[in-house]
Design a protein around this motif. Sequence first.
Motif, mmCIF file in Angstrom:
data_model
loop_
_atom_site.group_PDB
_atom_site.id
_atom_site.type_symbol
_atom_site.label_atom_id
_atom_site.label_comp_id
_atom_site.label_asym_id
_atom_site.label_seq_id
_atom_site.Cartn_x
_atom_site.Cartn_y
_atom_site.Cartn_z
ATOM 1 N N ALA A 58 30.736 19.023 48.972
ATOM 2 C CA ALA A 58 29.522 18.457 49.562
ATOM 3 C C ALA A 58 28.514 18.083 48.479
ATOM 4 O O ALA A 58 27.900 17.004 48.515
ATOM 5 C CB ALA A 58 28.905 19.450 50.537
ATOM 6 N N LEU A 59 28.350 18.953 47.491
ATOM 7 C CA LEU A 59 27.408 18.667 46.412
ATOM 8 C C LEU A 59 27.898 17.529 45.530
ATOM 9 O O LEU A 59 27.102 16.757 44.994
ATOM 10 C CB LEU A 59 27.184 19.931 45.578
ATOM 11 C CG LEU A 59 26.383 21.037 46.280
ATOM 12 C CD1 LEU A 59 26.421 22.325 45.479
ATOM 13 C CD2 LEU A 59 24.950 20.595 46.505
ATOM 14 N N SER A 60 29.230 17.416 45.381
ATOM 15 C CA SER A 60 29.792 16.307 44.617
ATOM 16 C C SER A 60 29.471 14.971 45.265
ATOM 17 O O SER A 60 29.064 14.017 44.596
ATOM 18 C CB SER A 60 31.315 16.483 44.508
ATOM 19 O OG SER A 60 31.911 15.348 43.918
ATOM 20 N N VAL A 61 29.623 14.900 46.585
ATOM 21 C CA VAL A 61 29.296 13.673 47.315
ATOM 22 C C VAL A 61 27.802 13.400 47.235
ATOM 23 O O VAL A 61 27.356 12.266 47.021
ATOM 24 C CB VAL A 61 29.739 13.777 48.779
ATOM 25 C CG1 VAL A 61 29.258 12.575 49.582
ATOM 26 C CG2 VAL A 61 31.252 13.884 48.864
ATOM 27 N N LEU A 62 26.993 14.450 47.423
ATOM 28 C CA LEU A 62 25.535 14.300 47.400
ATOM 29 C C LEU A 62 25.047 13.778 46.057
ATOM 30 O O LEU A 62 24.210 12.871 45.993
ATOM 31 C CB LEU A 62 24.883 15.654 47.704
ATOM 32 C CG LEU A 62 23.358 15.674 47.838
ATOM 33 C CD1 LEU A 62 22.936 14.845 49.050
ATOM 34 C CD2 LEU A 62 22.850 17.106 47.981
ATOM 35 N N ALA A 63 25.588 14.334 44.989
ATOM 36 C CA ALA A 63 25.163 13.903 43.653
ATOM 37 C C ALA A 63 25.519 12.446 43.400
ATOM 38 O O ALA A 63 24.745 11.698 42.797
ATOM 39 C CB ALA A 63 25.802 14.799 42.598
ATOM 40 N N GLY A 64 26.716 12.038 43.852
ATOM 41 C CA GLY A 64 27.143 10.663 43.630
ATOM 42 C C GLY A 64 26.458 9.659 44.535
ATOM 43 O O GLY A 64 26.254 8.506 44.153
ATOM 44 N N ALA A 65 26.057 10.097 45.747
ATOM 45 C CA ALA A 65 25.517 9.173 46.731
ATOM 46 C C ALA A 65 24.156 8.611 46.337
ATOM 47 O O ALA A 65 23.829 7.468 46.666
ATOM 48 C CB ALA A 65 25.419 9.869 48.088
ATOM 49 N N PHE A 66 23.348 9.386 45.658
ATOM 50 C CA PHE A 66 21.983 8.968 45.363
ATOM 51 C C PHE A 66 21.808 8.422 43.949
ATOM 52 O O PHE A 66 20.706 8.054 43.554
ATOM 53 C CB PHE A 66 21.020 10.146 45.576
ATOM 54 C CG PHE A 66 20.880 10.552 47.015
ATOM 55 C CD1 PHE A 66 20.070 9.840 47.878
ATOM 56 C CD2 PHE A 66 21.585 11.636 47.507
ATOM 57 C CE1 PHE A 66 19.943 10.204 49.212
ATOM 58 C CE2 PHE A 66 21.473 12.015 48.833
ATOM 59 C CZ PHE A 66 20.648 11.289 49.698
ATOM 60 N N LEU A 67 22.881 8.372 43.187
ATOM 61 C CA LEU A 67 22.791 7.846 41.824
ATOM 62 C C LEU A 67 22.861 6.320 41.831
ATOM 63 O O LEU A 67 23.783 5.725 42.388
ATOM 64 C CB LEU A 67 23.918 8.411 40.966
ATOM 65 C CG LEU A 67 23.742 9.835 40.442
ATOM 66 C CD1 LEU A 67 25.033 10.329 39.809
ATOM 67 C CD2 LEU A 67 22.604 9.903 39.427
ATOM 68 N N THR A 68 21.867 5.690 41.240
ATOM 69 C CA THR A 68 21.845 4.242 41.062
ATOM 70 C C THR A 68 21.335 3.945 39.653
ATOM 71 O O THR A 68 20.846 4.833 38.951
ATOM 72 C CB THR A 68 20.930 3.549 42.088
ATOM 73 O OG1 THR A 68 19.574 3.968 41.855
ATOM 74 C CG2 THR A 68 21.331 3.906 43.522
#
Length: 402
Positions: free
Chosen positions: A356-366
Amino acid sequence: MTTVRPFDSTTPPHILTLVTAAGTAAIAMNLFLPSLPGMATYFQADYGIVQLAVSLYLAATAILQLGIGPASDRFGRRPVMLFSFAVFILSTFAAIYAPTIELLLLCRLFQAFAAAGMVLARAIVRDTVGTDEAASRIGYITMGMTVAPMVGPVIGGILDELYGWQATFQLMLACGIVAFIVVYLDLGETNTHRSASMTGQIRTYPELFRSRRFWGYSSAAAFTSGAFFAFLGGGPFVATRLLGLSPSSYGLYFAVITVGYALGNFLSGRYSRAIGVNRMMLTGNLIAVAGTALSILLFWLGYFHPLSLFGPTFFVGMGNGISLPSANAGVVSVRPHLAGSASGLGGALQIGGGAALSVLAGAFLTMQSGPYPLLFVMFLSSLCAVVSTFYVIYVARQAGEL
């Protein structure tokens, strides 16, 4: 304790066998990380979709551990380990020739069977020794297995630049075959008190659910490893897109965090028996909090350099290496007769939270966000691990164990 004889499948396994089994799961997790941007180009897919090769693997690992642990309590550690590695070998072979990103992601789900190496290594240790000794041995096992993730991204980056992303999966396949052979030749059965039925073993989960110490140790392990899993999900984007590193350079810098992890594992193996698992957990988690805070400060001050990311993560790795062996030893020691189930359930909570944290970290990176979404997720995860550790210490004091 039964005498250990190398390559004798009638005695408990040598520690190097457990390192090999657990290390294969680590290789499958991060060997191909430098290839993620290239895989996105190869499959003409968005980076967020390709990044699911990490988060889906972690999620599948979490779910599979719910069955691997009880299955090993019912059928034995040896047959479950061999079956799991056979599935890993077949799925890795299929991944090499996957024509679409969807089929590759499906293969990654089945590659998660390699998690048996990590789950059952902990249970096998607990089958043979007590809690503090288990923390020490798990520390040495994880220290040994960090050699794989330490050099894995380095080798993976070089292979990707020379031969393409498929070469990293070919190396995974070779590692899986070696692990299967070593386990077959050396792993003697250590579960001498098998449960009456698989469903009966799963029905013991409520006994674990009622244990406050189990929840404390499991949440501490989940949040401790969560910082690292968040880095797995978001680190490649920050390193390659924001800091301009090549795949091989990313692999070299990634070695910094695994060196820290190896050092932490060594300290855990050396001092867990003398200091105790709870104090080791607290020490490691506080070091990880300090590491992530330092990285945030460096970027905030304008130091946009790879060492601003990878330098402080050395302390995140070291903190995890100090605390995780103790947390995992605590998980499997709450109910020793349920060591396999506890290892599986605790591992599922740990890896599931990490996914879950892996997805969260990747989702908001731009490109506009900079590295801050990743760093704040890592910081908050490490901080929650400190809170969970204090909860374990509080419960232990109430029970008169401190």
